[in-house]
Write a protein that holds these residues in place. Structure first.
Motif, short mmCIF file in Angstrom:
data_model
loop_
_atom_site.label_atom_id
_atom_site.label_comp_id
_atom_site.label_asym_id
_atom_site.label_seq_id
_atom_site.Cartn_x
_atom_site.Cartn_y
_atom_site.Cartn_z
N ILE A 24 2.19 -4.93 3.87
CA ILE A 24 1.24 -3.95 4.39
C ILE A 24 -0.14 -4.58 4.47
O ILE A 24 -0.45 -5.53 3.73
CB ILE A 24 1.21 -2.67 3.50
N ASN A 25 -0.94 -4.07 5.42
CA ASN A 25 -2.37 -4.39 5.45
C ASN A 25 -3.08 -3.16 5.97
O ASN A 25 -2.43 -2.18 6.40
CB ASN A 25 -2.67 -5.64 6.30
N ASP A 26 -4.40 -3.18 5.95
CA ASP A 26 -5.17 -1.97 6.29
C ASP A 26 -4.94 -1.47 7.70
O ASP A 26 -5.08 -0.27 7.96
CB ASP A 26 -6.67 -2.22 6.06
N SER A 27 -4.55 -2.35 8.62
CA SER A 27 -4.34 -1.87 9.99
C SER A 27 -3.04 -1.10 10.11
O SER A 27 -2.85 -0.30 11.02
CB SER A 27 -4.37 -3.03 10.99
N ILE A 28 -2.13 -1.33 9.17
CA ILE A 28 -0.86 -0.60 9.17
C ILE A 28 -1.06 0.78 8.56
O ILE A 28 -0.50 1.78 9.02
CB ILE A 28 0.21 -1.40 8.38
N GLY A 29 -1.87 0.83 7.53
CA GLY A 29 -2.15 2.13 6.93
C GLY A 29 -2.38 2.01 5.43
O GLY A 29 -2.70 0.95 4.91
N LEU A 30 -2.20 3.13 4.74
CA LEU A 30 -2.39 3.21 3.29
C LEU A 30 -1.03 3.51 2.68
O LEU A 30 -0.14 4.03 3.37
CB LEU A 30 -3.36 4.34 2.95
N HIS A 31 -0.87 3.21 1.40
CA HIS A 31 0.40 3.60 0.80
C HIS A 31 0.25 3.99 -0.65
O HIS A 31 -0.76 3.70 -1.30
CB HIS A 31 1.47 2.52 0.98
N ARG A 32 1.27 4.73 -1.12
CA ARG A 32 1.44 5.02 -2.54
C ARG A 32 2.76 4.37 -2.95
O ARG A 32 3.74 4.46 -2.21
CB ARG A 32 1.56 6.53 -2.80
N VAL A 33 2.75 3.74 -4.10
CA VAL A 33 3.97 3.11 -4.62
C VAL A 33 4.31 3.78 -5.95
O VAL A 33 3.44 3.96 -6.79
CB VAL A 33 3.76 1.59 -4.84
N GLU A 34 5.56 4.16 -6.12
CA GLU A 34 5.94 4.79 -7.38
C GLU A 34 7.38 4.49 -7.78
O GLU A 34 8.25 4.29 -6.95
CB GLU A 34 5.72 6.31 -7.31
N ASN A 35 7.59 4.46 -9.10
CA ASN A 35 8.93 4.35 -9.64
C ASN A 35 9.41 5.77 -9.89
O ASN A 35 8.94 6.43 -10.81
CB ASN A 35 8.91 3.55 -10.96
N ILE A 36 10.30 6.24 -9.03
CA ILE A 36 10.71 7.64 -9.15
C ILE A 36 11.89 7.82 -10.11
O ILE A 36 12.35 8.93 -10.31
CB ILE A 36 11.05 8.26 -7.77
N SER A 37 12.35 6.74 -10.69
CA SER A 37 13.48 6.85 -11.60
C SER A 37 13.02 7.41 -12.94
O SER A 37 11.94 7.08 -13.43
CB SER A 37 14.12 5.48 -11.82
N HIS A 38 13.85 8.28 -13.51
CA HIS A 38 13.58 8.80 -14.85
C HIS A 38 14.37 8.04 -15.91
O HIS A 38 14.32 8.39 -17.09
CB HIS A 38 13.91 10.29 -14.91
N THR A 39 15.14 7.06 -15.48
CA THR A 39 15.96 6.33 -16.44
C THR A 39 15.72 4.82 -16.42
O THR A 39 16.01 4.16 -17.40
CB THR A 39 17.46 6.59 -16.19
N GLU A 40 15.23 4.29 -15.31
CA GLU A 40 15.07 2.83 -15.22
C GLU A 40 13.62 2.44 -14.99
O GLU A 40 12.90 3.09 -14.22
CB GLU A 40 15.88 2.26 -14.05
N SER A 41 13.22 1.36 -15.58
CA SER A 41 11.90 0.81 -15.28
C SER A 41 12.04 -0.07 -14.04
O SER A 41 13.15 -0.36 -13.60
CB SER A 41 11.38 -0.01 -16.46
N ALA A 42 10.93 -0.49 -13.49
CA ALA A 42 10.96 -1.33 -12.29
C ALA A 42 9.94 -2.45 -12.44
O ALA A 42 8.93 -2.30 -13.13
CB ALA A 42 10.65 -0.50 -11.03
#
Lengths: 364, 213
Positions: free
Chosen positions: B133-151
């Protein structure tokens, strides 16, 4: 690596037509691996249909960490109870959740005194297993990704709890008793169905991180500003109201309430012997009106009002206030009622000061 | 001109090839992305950088690319996620080393925006996948949505940057933040404002999760 899917045991079968007996294989495997010094034991993924072997505490008396994640366990069994040094038990991604999943007498056993970390995430618990409540020394509990519909008030018995992960369940409300956990510093309630936060949660003075994202919250209680040590707060994915709301249904106070208010605000002296017990109790439940100009109290009759408070000068959080009458105004903002108004007022009010103390908010 | 497709057989080799690529005047995004993706994650090689924090995700510097790029490992506990953020005009590569991460893309808010930000797309990135990603592509949020595994994820930013903007999804308002490293080159960097890190007994659970020594 990460907990894998439960799979077949890797031991080659001698008779291809015989059914594998995972429990016997496990017993044999563990007996052969037994060690008086071993402090950690991690079981490889498999599909058990019975509990852990009873000989566990004899074969591994010095065990401090046991990982039985991804082994298909439906009940842990009593073999664990006599492990006097076990402080970490990881049992994620199993089939625990039915009655008898946790062994009886857990609280009284050596294991009950030693256990500090318990991870039961990715199982099938529909309620917090009562057997857990005896773990007075437990510091970290995870029941993420289960099927919990609520949290029992008895959770307050886990006096040593610092870390509580309940994300990814079906929880609809939070009992105020949760606030009685004196050491709680990390509370995860994301991905549930929670509609409101009890104001008592503000009594969790040790709380550093509160995760509330992806719930059904429309506002927060004003008291949340009292959590001065809070460094992380996530609220995204909630239908937080964006416009000023004034609850117009105001029930006029009863005579009992008016009398109670007068006694409190005029400091009319009374002794417990002067009044029936129920009225003494009633008087003790007076809440202070947050309007600094009012100084009054209310009991049951109050006005609900949602006002917005700026956090870090950028984010606007809807907070619910209870005021003693429609004439009172909230201390958070004396500005106009439009949704686009800035809520900085000329004088510092207690809410702005408290809001600035919140160092970091992870919002939206 | 042919673009060579490199294959990194270890983390060390990945770093070496990256240094070579970034020594040139021009660097191809496709080349870097293919290189990052070619490395097959081996926890033994990066475990020393993977320091978890129970409260939020951590950024652990692996290599500072002679000033041309920053290579870092991010550790995400269950439920940990980032704000919506931009990338300060830099290129951002994100490769999954363990677990899964959900990436949600957002449009830049309107100048005087006062409404909910627009979600463009979302996807779940799997182990060894590499996103860009870069600023011309857009913005993002990144998250680990698992409740059992780390990432665990491996990030490359070029040029390096230490501040960016975070955005409030409900209003589009932005807020500049400084970014810090939880550890550098495998050593924990303590800073005064997070004193309590040293005070709280570290939970040993996460480093034992993978069953390593």
């Amino acid at each position: 690596m990460a907990a894998a899917e439960p799979g077949e045991p890797a031991v080659p079968e001698e008779d291809p037509e015989a059914e594998p007996e995972p429990e016997l294989e496990l017993s044999a495997e563990l007996r052969s691996r037994r060690s008086a010094e071993a402090r950690r034991l991690v079981l490889s993924p498999r599909r058990l249909s019975g509990p852990l072997p009873a000989g566990l505490s004899q074969w591994f008396p010095a065990l401090e960490l046991l990982d039985v994640s991804g082994t298909g366990l439906a009940e842990l069994g009593g073999g664990l109870l006599a492990l006097p040094r076990l402080h970490t038990l990881l049992a994620k991604n199993n089939r625990l959740g039915g009655p008898g999943s946790l062994p009886k007498g857990l609280g009284q056993a050596p294991l009950g005194r030693s256990l500090r970390v318990l991870n039961l995430s990715g199982n099938r618990f529909a309620e917090l297993p009562p057997a857990l409540l005896g773990l007075r020394g437990l510091q970290s509990l995870s029941l993420g990704g289960n099927r919990l519909h609520g949290i029992p008030p008895d959770i307050q018995e886990l006096r040593s709890l610092e870390f509580l992960y309940l994300g990814g369940n079906f929880i609809t409300s939070i009992p105020p008793e949760l606030a009685n956990l004196p050491s709680l510093s990390y509370l995860v309630l994301c991905d549930n169905k929670i509609q409101s936060i009890p104001p008592q949660l503000a009594q969790l003075h040790s709380l550093r991180s509160l995760s509330l994202h992806n719930n059904l919250l429309t506002y927060l209680p004003r008291e949340i500003l009292n959590l001065v040590h809070l460094e992380e707060l996530s609220l995204r994915g909630n239908p937080l109201v964006v416009r000023f709301v004034r609850d117009l249904t105001y029930n006029p106070p009863s005579l009992q309430e008016l009398a109670g208010r007068t006694i409190k605000t005029r400091n009319v002296p009374y002794a417990p012997s002067d009044l029936p017990e129920n009225l003494v109790r009633y008087l003790s439940l007076a809440s202070n009106c947050p309007n600094p100009k009012c100084g009054g109290v209310y009991f049951d009759s109050c006005v609900r009002q949602i006002k917005f408070v700026d956090f870090c000068g950028k984010y606007r959080i809807p907070l619910m206030h209870y005021l003693c009458s429609p004439e009172c105004s909230s201390p958070c903002s004396s500005a106009s009622q439009s949704s686009t108004s800035q809520s900085e007022s000329d004088s510092e009010d207690e809410a702005s000061v408290a809001a600035r103390r919140m160092q970091k908010v992870l919002l939206g | 001109m042919e673009t060579e497709m490199w294959k990194a057989r270890s983390l060390e080799e990945l770093v070496r090839i990256l240094h070579r690529l970034f020594a040139e005047d021009k660097v191809s995004v496709e080349e870097v992305q293919a290189l990052m993706e070619s490395y097959e994650s081996n926890p033994e090689e990066w475990l020393q950088y993977a320091k978890f924090d129970q409260y939020r995700y951590t950024r652990n510097l692996v290599d500072n690319g002679n000033g041309k790029f920053n290579l870092m490992i991010l550790c995400w506990g269950e439920g940990h996620g980032s704000s919506i953020h931009d990338h300060t005009d830099s290129h951002c590569f994100m490769k999954i080393l363990q677990g899964n991460l959900k990436e949600t893309l957002f449009e830049w808010p309107e100048k005087k925006g006062n409404g909910e930000m627009t979600k463009k797309s979302e996807r779940v990135l799997r182990e060894n996948q590499c996103a860009y990603i870069n600023d011309s592509i857009g913005l993002h949020r990144v998250e680990n949505i698992s409740h059992t595994e780390s990432a665990v994820s491996l990030h490359l930013y070029s040029p390096p940057f230490d501040s960016c903007n975070t955005f409030d999804q409900r209003t589009g308002h932005k807020h500049k933040v400084k970014m810090t490293f939880y550890s550098q080159f495998g050593e924990r960097t303590l800073c005064v404002s997070r004193r309590w890190h040293a005070v709280l007994q570290p939970l040993t659970e996460r480093c034992h999760m993978w069953g390593w020594g």
